[in-house]
Scaffold this motif. Structure first.
Motif, PDB file in Angstrom:
ATOM      1  N   THR A  49       1.125  -1.125  -0.194  1.00  0.00           N
ATOM      2  CA  THR A  49       0.131   0.064  -0.216  1.00  0.00           C
ATOM      3  C   THR A  49       0.555   1.121  -0.540  1.00  0.00           C
ATOM      4  O   THR A  49       0.519   2.281  -0.214  1.00  0.00           O
ATOM      5  CB  THR A  49      -0.706  -0.180   1.305  1.00  0.00           C
ATOM      6  N   GLU A  50       2.131   1.181   0.970  1.00  0.00           N
ATOM      7  CA  GLU A  50       2.827   2.472   1.392  1.00  0.00           C
ATOM      8  C   GLU A  50       3.309   2.470  -0.476  1.00  0.00           C
ATOM      9  O   GLU A  50       3.479   3.532  -1.194  1.00  0.00           O
ATOM     10  CB  GLU A  50       3.716   1.644   1.990  1.00  0.00           C
ATOM     11  N   ARG A  51       4.241   1.857  -0.792  1.00  0.00           N
ATOM     12  CA  ARG A  51       4.152   1.782  -2.422  1.00  0.00           C
ATOM     13  C   ARG A  51       3.787   1.941  -3.362  1.00  0.00           C
ATOM     14  O   ARG A  51       3.789   2.501  -5.016  1.00  0.00           O
ATOM     15  CB  ARG A  51       5.721   0.551  -2.762  1.00  0.00           C
ATOM     16  N   GLY A  52       2.525   1.646  -3.538  1.00  0.00           N
ATOM     17  CA  GLY A  52       1.464   0.990  -4.193  1.00  0.00           C
ATOM     18  C   GLY A  52       1.800  -0.010  -5.004  1.00  0.00           C
ATOM     19  O   GLY A  52       2.291  -0.777  -5.648  1.00  0.00           O
ATOM     20  N   PHE A  53       0.467  -0.726  -5.293  1.00  0.00           N
ATOM     21  CA  PHE A  53       0.444  -2.251  -5.319  1.00  0.00           C
ATOM     22  C   PHE A  53       0.691  -2.372  -7.063  1.00  0.00           C
ATOM     23  O   PHE A  53       0.941  -3.584  -7.327  1.00  0.00           O
ATOM     24  CB  PHE A  53      -1.712  -2.260  -5.734  1.00  0.00           C
ATOM     25  N   GLU A  54       0.423  -1.391  -8.229  1.00  0.00           N
ATOM     26  CA  GLU A  54       0.957  -1.392  -9.179  1.00  0.00           C
ATOM     27  C   GLU A  54       1.965  -1.402  -9.293  1.00  0.00           C
ATOM     28  O   GLU A  54       2.207  -2.514 -10.444  1.00  0.00           O
ATOM     29  CB  GLU A  54       0.837   0.096 -10.348  1.00  0.00           C
ATOM     30  N   THR A 133      -6.531  -0.589  -5.589  1.00  0.00           N
ATOM     31  CA  THR A 133      -5.569  -0.943  -6.226  1.00  0.00           C
ATOM     32  C   THR A 133      -5.166  -2.207  -6.331  1.00  0.00           C
ATOM     33  O   THR A 133      -4.940  -3.195  -6.441  1.00  0.00           O
ATOM     34  CB  THR A 133      -4.425  -0.379  -6.172  1.00  0.00           C
ATOM     35  N   ALA A 134      -5.433  -2.330  -4.594  1.00  0.00           N
ATOM     36  CA  ALA A 134      -5.429  -3.885  -4.098  1.00  0.00           C
ATOM     37  C   ALA A 134      -5.921  -4.810  -4.493  1.00  0.00           C
ATOM     38  O   ALA A 134      -5.184  -5.935  -5.063  1.00  0.00           O
ATOM     39  CB  ALA A 134      -5.196  -4.042  -2.761  1.00  0.00           C
ATOM     40  N   ILE A 135      -7.291  -4.815  -4.733  1.00  0.00           N
ATOM     41  CA  ILE A 135      -8.476  -5.802  -5.602  1.00  0.00           C
ATOM     42  C   ILE A 135      -8.477  -5.532  -6.885  1.00  0.00           C
ATOM     43  O   ILE A 135      -8.118  -6.492  -7.360  1.00  0.00           O
ATOM     44  CB  ILE A 135      -9.533  -5.043  -5.092  1.00  0.00           C
ATOM     45  N   ALA A 136      -7.504  -4.558  -7.205  1.00  0.00           N
ATOM     46  CA  ALA A 136      -7.099  -4.663  -9.479  1.00  0.00           C
ATOM     47  C   ALA A 136      -5.616  -5.920  -9.011  1.00  0.00           C
ATOM     48  O   ALA A 136      -6.127  -6.599 -10.275  1.00  0.00           O
ATOM     49  CB  ALA A 136      -6.909  -3.266  -9.733  1.00  0.00           C
ATOM     50  N   ARG A 137      -5.000  -5.815  -8.508  1.00  0.00           N
ATOM     51  CA  ARG A 137      -4.018  -6.692  -8.641  1.00  0.00           C
ATOM     52  C   ARG A 137      -4.562  -7.981  -8.333  1.00  0.00           C
ATOM     53  O   ARG A 137      -3.732  -8.945  -8.838  1.00  0.00           O
ATOM     54  CB  ARG A 137      -2.627  -6.728  -7.893  1.00  0.00           C
ATOM     55  N   THR A 138      -5.256  -8.421  -7.430  1.00  0.00           N
ATOM     56  CA  THR A 138      -5.738  -9.915  -7.279  1.00  0.00           C
ATOM     57  C   THR A 138      -6.574  -9.925  -8.210  1.00  0.00           C
ATOM     58  O   THR A 138      -6.563 -11.260  -8.188  1.00  0.00           O
ATOM     59  CB  THR A 138      -6.956  -8.827  -5.875  1.00  0.00           C
ATOM     60  N   ILE A 139      -7.642  -9.762  -8.234  1.00  0.00           N
ATOM     61  CA  ILE A 139      -8.454  -9.965 -10.270  1.00  0.00           C
ATOM     62  C   ILE A 139      -7.287 -10.394 -11.033  1.00  0.00           C
ATOM     63  O   ILE A 139      -7.402 -11.441 -11.355  1.00  0.00           O
ATOM     64  CB  ILE A 139      -8.754  -8.736 -10.310  1.00  0.00           C
ATOM     65  N   SER A 140      -6.046  -9.111 -10.989  1.00  0.00           N
ATOM     66  CA  SER A 140      -4.904  -9.850 -12.217  1.00  0.00           C
ATOM     67  C   SER A 140      -4.572 -11.213 -11.511  1.00  0.00           C
ATOM     68  O   SER A 140      -4.255 -11.580 -13.151  1.00  0.00           O
ATOM     69  CB  SER A 140      -4.041  -8.591 -12.262  1.00  0.00           C
ATOM     70  N   GLU A 141      -3.753 -11.468 -10.698  1.00  0.00           N
ATOM     71  CA  GLU A 141      -3.553 -12.578 -10.511  1.00  0.00           C
ATOM     72  C   GLU A 141      -4.430 -14.295 -10.939  1.00  0.00           C
ATOM     73  O   GLU A 141      -4.129 -14.614 -10.931  1.00  0.00           O
ATOM     74  CB  GLU A 141      -2.846 -12.725  -8.928  1.00  0.00           C
ATOM     75  N   PHE A 142      -6.381 -13.407 -10.310  1.00  0.00           N
ATOM     76  CA  PHE A 142      -7.155 -14.566 -11.074  1.00  0.00           C
ATOM     77  C   PHE A 142      -7.065 -14.910 -12.236  1.00  0.00           C
ATOM     78  O   PHE A 142      -7.014 -15.934 -13.070  1.00  0.00           O
ATOM     79  CB  PHE A 142      -8.175 -13.492 -10.618  1.00  0.00           C
ATOM     80  N   GLU A 194     -14.694  -6.111 -10.282  1.00  0.00           N
ATOM     81  CA  GLU A 194     -13.479  -4.787 -11.437  1.00  0.00           C
ATOM     82  C   GLU A 194     -14.345  -4.048 -12.004  1.00  0.00           C
ATOM     83  O   GLU A 194     -13.953  -2.957 -11.979  1.00  0.00           O
ATOM     84  CB  GLU A 194     -13.332  -6.275 -12.606  1.00  0.00           C
ATOM     85  N   GLY A 195     -15.550  -4.130 -12.419  1.00  0.00           N
ATOM     86  CA  GLY A 195     -16.104  -2.794 -12.853  1.00  0.00           C
ATOM     87  C   GLY A 195     -16.193  -1.259 -12.109  1.00  0.00           C
ATOM     88  O   GLY A 195     -15.869  -0.703 -11.877  1.00  0.00           O
ATOM     89  N   TRP A 196     -16.236  -2.309  -9.859  1.00  0.00           N
ATOM     90  CA  TRP A 196     -16.476  -1.107  -9.580  1.00  0.00           C
ATOM     91  C   TRP A 196     -14.584  -0.745  -8.944  1.00  0.00           C
ATOM     92  O   TRP A 196     -15.087   0.861  -8.950  1.00  0.00           O
ATOM     93  CB  TRP A 196     -16.280  -1.794  -8.288  1.00  0.00           C
TER      94      TRP A 196
END
Length: 225
Positions: A49-54, A133-142, A194-196
């Motif tokens: 979170t501190e460094r950015g999930f991207e 951003t955390a949720i977006a990264r989790t979805i990308s792992e899915f 993902e839309g949210w």
């Protein structure tokens, strides 16, 4: 020198009585392991979170996560094979809590519609507390491991048996495949989240509720006699 072995937690005393210390010690070890695992997740999420999930997941090392959690690198690898597995653990923690909501609703006599809507409302509540951003990264792992992660998903773990029970009560068509319905619920859940994440709608729960109603209406219509 002989190899070390795990302590026998089922030893008996001279009179053949079970050793209560064994199970209690085992329970304490399991709790300590669970707490360490959660501390690793918390440390990783804080750093990311501190460094950015991207980019934070890639730039943060396992050593840094372990140090932030106060454990060794070996302890990290005892719990997780890869850094990215922490993301799956985050979703599994939510899934466990949501599964309990689903089972509790089922025990109370709720219909399958109510069970799924309550479950998804709880999932939405927990999801909205996380950084997008955390949720977006989790979805990308899915999307990297869809078959594996689908098997561990809330819908595949909890819903098929609940759907079967609903079919027995006559709430859903008996000839519909429960696992197919569970997979469709999983797909609509992921795309809604993902839309949210990308700002398609301000709140997640209403969108999920709408999609669940449409799905169940379609299942009932498709299999109507």
């Amino acid at each position: 020198m002989p190899a070390a072995t795990e302590p026998d937690t089922n030893q008996t005393d001279a009179n053949g009585n079970g050793n209560a210390e064994g199970p209690r010690r085992s329970s304490l070890v399991q709790e300590r392991s669970r707490r360490t695992r959660q501390e690793l997740v918390n440390a990783a999420v804080k750093l990311w979170t501190e460094r950015g999930f991207e980019s934070g997941v890639e730039t943060t090392t396992v050593e840094e996560i372990a140090r932030a959690a106060g454990v060794t690198k070996g302890t990290f690898y005892f719990h997780f094979a890869h850094k990215e597995d922490v993301l799956l653990e985050m979703s599994l923690t939510t899934s466990d809590a949501v599964s309990e909501v689903a089972n509790s609703a089922a025990r109370s006599g709720a219909t399958i519609d109510e069970i799924v809507l309550r479950s998804f409302a709880e999932m939405a509540r927990r999801t909205e507390k996380m950084p997008r951003t955390a949720i977006a990264r989790t979805i990308s792992e899915f999307y990297k491991h869809p078959a594996r992660d689908r098997e561990h998903s809330l819908t595949r773990q909890a819903f098929p048996s609940l759907i079967e029970a609903a079919q027995e009560r006559g709430e859903l068509p008996a000839d519909a495949d429960p696992r197919d319905i569970a997979d469709m619920l999983n797909a609509l859940m992921i795309t809604a989240v993902e839309g949210w994440v990308h700002g398609a709608y301000p709140r997640l729960a209403p969108e999920l509720a709408y999609r669940v109603r449409v799905l169940f209406a379609g299942v009932r219509s498709e299999h109507a006699s």
